[in-house]
Write a protein that holds these residues in place. Structure first.
Motif, PDB file in Angstrom:
ATOM      1  N   SER A   1       0.835  -1.212   0.000  1.00 59.64           N
ATOM      2  CA  SER A   1       0.000   0.000   0.000  1.00 59.64           C
ATOM      3  C   SER A   1       0.867   1.258   0.000  1.00 59.64           C
ATOM      4  O   SER A   1       0.405   2.329  -0.404  1.00 59.64           O
TER       5      SER A   1
ATOM      6  N   SER B   1       7.799   6.284   5.926  1.00 61.10           N
ATOM      7  CA  SER B   1       7.880   5.744   7.292  1.00 61.10           C
ATOM      8  C   SER B   1       9.332   5.771   7.797  1.00 61.10           C
ATOM      9  O   SER B   1       9.580   6.105   8.949  1.00 61.10           O
TER      10      SER B   1
ATOM     11  N   THR C   1      11.537   5.985   2.059  1.00 58.79           N
ATOM     12  CA  THR C   1      10.084   5.862   2.220  1.00 58.79           C
ATOM     13  C   THR C   1       9.633   6.786   3.354  1.00 58.79           C
ATOM     14  O   THR C   1      10.431   7.114   4.245  1.00 58.79           O
TER      15      THR C   1
ATOM     16  N   ILE D   1      16.298   3.664   2.845  1.00 58.43           N
ATOM     17  CA  ILE D   1      15.515   3.983   1.638  1.00 58.43           C
ATOM     18  C   ILE D   1      14.529   5.094   1.998  1.00 58.43           C
ATOM     19  O   ILE D   1      13.961   5.089   3.106  1.00 58.43           O
TER      20      ILE D   1
ATOM     21  N   ARG E   1      -2.977  -3.732   5.058  1.00 57.31           N
ATOM     22  CA  ARG E   1      -4.223  -3.665   5.855  1.00 57.31           C
ATOM     23  C   ARG E   1      -5.238  -2.677   5.301  1.00 57.31           C
ATOM     24  O   ARG E   1      -6.429  -2.894   5.365  1.00 57.31           O
ATOM     25  N   ARG E   2      -4.775  -1.551   4.745  1.00 60.59           N
ATOM     26  CA  ARG E   2      -5.707  -0.462   4.404  1.00 60.59           C
ATOM     27  C   ARG E   2      -6.306  -0.641   3.013  1.00 60.59           C
ATOM     28  O   ARG E   2      -5.633  -0.417   1.993  1.00 60.59           O
TER      29      ARG E   2
ATOM     30  N   TYR F   1      12.816  -4.506  15.743  1.00 56.24           N
ATOM     31  CA  TYR F   1      12.870  -4.597  14.279  1.00 56.24           C
ATOM     32  C   TYR F   1      14.070  -5.419  13.820  1.00 56.24           C
ATOM     33  O   TYR F   1      13.954  -6.315  12.984  1.00 56.24           O
TER      34      TYR F   1
END
Ligand code: NDP
Length: 282
Positions: free
Chosen positions: A37, A216, A214, A212, A60-61, A177
């Protein structure tokens, strides 16, 4: 210096002797991408779409997945479908694979990429979060891999695991993580041997990524560490090529190979660099 140069030469030799990527081979390929997503997974979905693949994406979304699917179709995907699922659930990871197998009539690429959100902070004893994260980032991977393996065996397909430099080298603020990524590298490293010893048709690629860009990841490291971040779209393309050319591993960007190779040779230097790369005062 000689050692570093040798490691770089070894890396370049591996790269130069890598098989040629044939983009046509992805036309009509049946692909399942998880965590698609946003971030690298979303970019992988768009690349597969441009190559004319048939794609199932999951996260999930539902609303966001719907938009990604629409874009995939506009970019040229032969087929694009989504299934919303939570990878912390015991049953949903397997259901996602079953959905893809049914809708695509088999599977050529199973790309496991999702991660659950996890704080970027010092460990304060939250065992429950680590257990939950293990379910999302590790147990769902091995569940999906097992569920898809027979179909991949049949199609001479590829299993692609998106991991991290933090699966090879521990770093502060990411204890839960990094544990999940070490677990992935250990498990799928073992599986690589077993597939080879069984002369399996399935190729298994483990991808080691550095930072990277992204949303998040950038949100987490903002103001805390100044390491260059590499583009998600380029990382995504490199992962896809690694899977398509059936290589055992990917190091992206290239210097993650050097870092991984050197970290155990000079542990005190590595630890000094790591601990002084962060803006932190207790
Ligand atoms: P993002 O955080 O951008 O994306 C994570 C994806 O996983 C989203 O699609 C999210 O969608 C989905 N997801 C989160 N929780 C769940 C859940 N419980 N069940 C199902 N899906 C879930 O991650 P990145 O793109 O940054 O990272 C992708 C991969 O690359 C990961 O494996 C990561 O470890 C690896 N990597 C990334 C690096 C980086 O710097 N970005 C560095 C090294 C490795 P939704 O919220 O809709 O569920």
């Amino acid at each position: 210096k000689v050692l570093l140069a040798s490691i770089c030469v070894a890396y370049l030799a591996v790269k130069w002797t890598s098989p040629w990527f044939d983009a046509e081979s992805l036309k009509g390929a049946r692909v399942l991408v998880t965590g698609a997503s946003t971030g690298i997974g979303e970019q992988m979905a768009y690349h597969y779409a441009r190559f004319g693949a048939q794609i199932v994406i999951t996260a999930r979304r539902e609303k966001v997945l719907q938009q990604v699917v629409e874009k995939c179709l506009s970019l040229g995907a032969q087929k694009a479908l989504y299934i919303a699922a939570d990878m912390s659930s015991e049953s949903e990871p397997a259901q996602v694979v079953d959905f893809a197998l049914e809708k695509l009539g088999g599977l050529d690429y199973l790309v496991l990429n999702h991660i659950g959100p996890s704080p970027f902070s010092m460990w304060t004893g939250d065992v429950d979060h680590t257990r939950w994260l293990m379910n999302v980032n590790f147990f769902s991977y091995i569940q999906m891999a097992w569920r898809g393996l027979a179909a991949l065996e049949q199609s001479r397909g590829s299993l692609v695991i998106v991991s991290s430099l933090l699966g090879k080298m521990a770093s502060p603020f990411v204890a839960p993580y990094t544990s999940t990524k070490f677990a992935l590298n250990g498990f799928f490293g073992s599986l690589q041997h077993e597939l080879a010893m069984n002369k399996s048709n399935v190729s298994l690629s483990i991808c080691t990524l550095g930072l990277i860009d992204t949303d998040s990841a950038m949100e987490k490291v903002k103001g805390v560490i100044s390491v260059p971040a590499y583009p998600a779209s380029d990382a995504a393309l490199n992962i896809i090529i690694t899977g398509a050319t059936r290589q055992l591993d990917l190091f992206y960007p290239w210097f993650t190979y050097v870092v991984a190779a050197c970290k155990d040779m000079f542990p005190s230097v590595t630890n000094f660099i790591i601990q002084n790369s962060f803006t932190y005062s207790p």
